[in-house]
Motif scaffolding. Structure first.
Motif, PDB file in Angstrom:
ATOM      1  N   GLU A  67       0.805  -1.108   0.147  1.00  0.00           N
ATOM      2  CA  GLU A  67       0.244   0.298  -0.185  1.00  0.00           C
ATOM      3  C   GLU A  67       0.749   1.161   0.181  1.00  0.00           C
ATOM      4  N   ARG A  68       0.636   2.525  -0.593  1.00  0.00           N
ATOM      5  CA  ARG A  68       0.902   3.756  -0.998  1.00  0.00           C
ATOM      6  C   ARG A  68       0.894   4.253  -0.291  1.00  0.00           C
ATOM      7  N   PRO A  69       1.755   4.935   1.251  1.00  0.00           N
ATOM      8  CA  PRO A  69       1.113   5.499   2.574  1.00  0.00           C
ATOM      9  C   PRO A  69       0.298   7.508   2.175  1.00  0.00           C
ATOM     10  N   ALA A  70       1.325   7.601   0.646  1.00  0.00           N
ATOM     11  CA  ALA A  70       0.541   8.969   0.800  1.00  0.00           C
ATOM     12  C   ALA A  70       0.481   9.136  -0.872  1.00  0.00           C
ATOM     13  N   PRO A  71      -0.851   9.668  -1.210  1.00  0.00           N
ATOM     14  CA  PRO A  71      -0.186   9.984  -3.117  1.00  0.00           C
ATOM     15  C   PRO A  71       1.305  10.413  -3.750  1.00  0.00           C
ATOM     16  N   HIS A  72       1.795  11.529  -2.947  1.00  0.00           N
ATOM     17  CA  HIS A  72       3.227  11.885  -3.255  1.00  0.00           C
ATOM     18  C   HIS A  72       3.890  12.146  -3.625  1.00  0.00           C
ATOM     19  N   LEU A  73       4.633   9.815  -2.914  1.00  0.00           N
ATOM     20  CA  LEU A  73       5.822   9.705  -2.735  1.00  0.00           C
ATOM     21  C   LEU A  73       5.085   8.339  -3.824  1.00  0.00           C
ATOM     22  N   GLN A  74       6.935   8.487  -3.901  1.00  0.00           N
ATOM     23  CA  GLN A  74       6.800   7.201  -5.267  1.00  0.00           C
ATOM     24  C   GLN A  74       7.805   6.104  -4.448  1.00  0.00           C
ATOM     25  N   PHE A  75       7.149   5.497  -5.350  1.00  0.00           N
ATOM     26  CA  PHE A  75       7.918   3.980  -4.689  1.00  0.00           C
ATOM     27  C   PHE A  75       9.525   4.234  -5.404  1.00  0.00           C
ATOM     28  N   VAL A  76      10.050   3.311  -4.571  1.00  0.00           N
ATOM     29  CA  VAL A  76      12.363   3.685  -5.181  1.00  0.00           C
ATOM     30  C   VAL A  76      11.911   1.616  -5.198  1.00  0.00           C
ATOM     31  N   PRO A  77      11.756   0.768  -6.218  1.00  0.00           N
ATOM     32  CA  PRO A  77      12.395  -0.605  -5.721  1.00  0.00           C
ATOM     33  C   PRO A  77      13.783  -1.174  -5.256  1.00  0.00           C
ATOM     34  N   GLY A  78      13.468  -2.365  -4.182  1.00  0.00           N
ATOM     35  CA  GLY A  78      14.963  -2.399  -3.685  1.00  0.00           C
ATOM     36  C   GLY A  78      15.652  -2.720  -4.779  1.00  0.00           C
ATOM     37  N   HIS A  79      17.472  -2.682  -4.616  1.00  0.00           N
ATOM     38  CA  HIS A  79      18.608  -2.978  -5.595  1.00  0.00           C
ATOM     39  C   HIS A  79      19.756  -3.059  -5.099  1.00  0.00           C
ATOM     40  N   TRP A  80      20.824  -3.870  -6.153  1.00  0.00           N
ATOM     41  CA  TRP A  80      21.572  -4.060  -5.975  1.00  0.00           C
ATOM     42  C   TRP A  80      22.218  -2.845  -6.041  1.00  0.00           C
ATOM     43  N   ALA A  81      23.928  -2.071  -5.089  1.00  0.00           N
ATOM     44  CA  ALA A  81      24.650  -1.684  -5.130  1.00  0.00           C
ATOM     45  C   ALA A  81      25.683  -2.141  -4.745  1.00  0.00           C
ATOM     46  N   TRP A  82      26.750  -1.038  -5.361  1.00  0.00           N
ATOM     47  CA  TRP A  82      28.296  -1.438  -5.095  1.00  0.00           C
ATOM     48  C   TRP A  82      29.321  -0.193  -4.400  1.00  0.00           C
ATOM     49  N   ARG A  83      29.743  -0.481  -3.160  1.00  0.00           N
ATOM     50  CA  ARG A  83      30.217   0.024  -2.777  1.00  0.00           C
ATOM     51  C   ARG A  83      31.386  -0.224  -2.186  1.00  0.00           C
ATOM     52  N   PRO A  84      32.947   0.487  -2.735  1.00  0.00           N
ATOM     53  CA  PRO A  84      33.759   0.436  -2.771  1.00  0.00           C
ATOM     54  C   PRO A  84      34.350  -0.317  -1.376  1.00  0.00           C
ATOM     55  N   THR A  85      33.913  -0.208  -0.685  1.00  0.00           N
ATOM     56  CA  THR A  85      33.905  -0.618   0.609  1.00  0.00           C
ATOM     57  C   THR A  85      33.356  -1.191   1.812  1.00  0.00           C
ATOM     58  N   GLY A  86      32.266  -1.769   0.717  1.00  0.00           N
ATOM     59  CA  GLY A  86      31.767  -3.061   0.839  1.00  0.00           C
ATOM     60  C   GLY A  86      31.428  -4.418   0.249  1.00  0.00           C
ATOM     61  N   GLY A  87      31.715  -3.849  -1.155  1.00  0.00           N
ATOM     62  CA  GLY A  87      31.230  -5.000  -2.070  1.00  0.00           C
ATOM     63  C   GLY A  87      29.520  -4.585  -2.488  1.00  0.00           C
ATOM     64  N   TRP A  88      29.092  -4.916  -2.358  1.00  0.00           N
ATOM     65  CA  TRP A  88      27.769  -5.277  -2.974  1.00  0.00           C
ATOM     66  C   TRP A  88      26.800  -5.220  -1.962  1.00  0.00           C
ATOM     67  N   VAL A  89      25.649  -4.488  -2.312  1.00  0.00           N
ATOM     68  CA  VAL A  89      25.026  -4.591  -0.874  1.00  0.00           C
ATOM     69  C   VAL A  89      23.587  -3.623  -1.708  1.00  0.00           C
ATOM     70  N   TRP A  90      22.796  -4.780  -0.535  1.00  0.00           N
ATOM     71  CA  TRP A  90      20.993  -4.446  -0.914  1.00  0.00           C
ATOM     72  C   TRP A  90      20.797  -3.813  -0.069  1.00  0.00           C
ATOM     73  N   ILE A  91      19.942  -2.636  -1.356  1.00  0.00           N
ATOM     74  CA  ILE A  91      19.359  -1.269  -1.273  1.00  0.00           C
ATOM     75  C   ILE A  91      18.076  -1.724  -0.906  1.00  0.00           C
ATOM     76  N   PRO A  92      17.515  -1.471  -0.065  1.00  0.00           N
ATOM     77  CA  PRO A  92      15.444  -2.531   0.755  1.00  0.00           C
ATOM     78  C   PRO A  92      14.948  -1.540   0.063  1.00  0.00           C
ATOM     79  N   ALA A  93      13.626  -1.558  -1.338  1.00  0.00           N
ATOM     80  CA  ALA A  93      13.027  -0.686  -1.507  1.00  0.00           C
ATOM     81  C   ALA A  93      12.329   0.552  -0.537  1.00  0.00           C
ATOM     82  N   HIS A  94      11.739   1.161  -1.040  1.00  0.00           N
ATOM     83  CA  HIS A  94      11.753   2.351  -0.205  1.00  0.00           C
ATOM     84  C   HIS A  94      10.455   3.876  -0.353  1.00  0.00           C
ATOM     85  N   TRP A  95      10.043   4.368  -0.092  1.00  0.00           N
ATOM     86  CA  TRP A  95       9.284   5.353  -0.850  1.00  0.00           C
ATOM     87  C   TRP A  95      10.292   6.923  -0.954  1.00  0.00           C
ATOM     88  N   ARG A  96       9.884   7.563  -1.622  1.00  0.00           N
ATOM     89  CA  ARG A  96      10.153   8.833  -1.512  1.00  0.00           C
ATOM     90  C   ARG A  96       9.701   9.790  -1.585  1.00  0.00           C
TER      91      ARG A  96
END
Length: 96
Positions: A67-96
């Motif tokens: 469920e969308r918490p508020a009409p103006h929020l945009q959903f950002v799907p979870g994704h893998w991101a490379w961090r030089p200090t930690g390798g691949w990390v999972w960025i959980p889905a979130h609203w912004r």
């Protein structure tokens, strides 16, 4: 061998620097294609499935409607991101 020599050798072993080894995780499996069922309501957004590390292996977490918490929020799907200090990390889905 004299006792002093044995103690000296043991001291060297204890004082020897440990060899640092980077942790190893197997490569992230490829994404799975999953059918998106029709939404059961108007205020719902599809959260795609993703691979999640469970200590020894990756397990597939299936997609779901959330469920969308508020009409103006945009959903950002979870994704893998490379961090030089930690390798691949999972960025959980979130609203912004």
């Amino acid at each position: 061998m004299s006792r002093r020599l044995v103690l000296a050798l043991a001291g060297l072993l204890v004082a020897a620097p440990a060899v640092a080894q980077a942790p190893y995780w197997p490569p992230i499996p490829p994404p799975r294609a999953e059918p998106v069922p029709p939404p059961p309501g108007e205020r719902l957004t599809w959260q795609p499935g993703h691979w999640q590390w469970e200590g020894r292996e990756y397990v597939w977490v299936p997609g779901r409607w959330i469920e969308r918490p508020a009409p103006h929020l945009q959903f950002v799907p979870g994704h893998w991101a490379w961090r030089p200090t930690g390798g691949w990390v999972w960025i959980p889905a979130h609203w912004r």
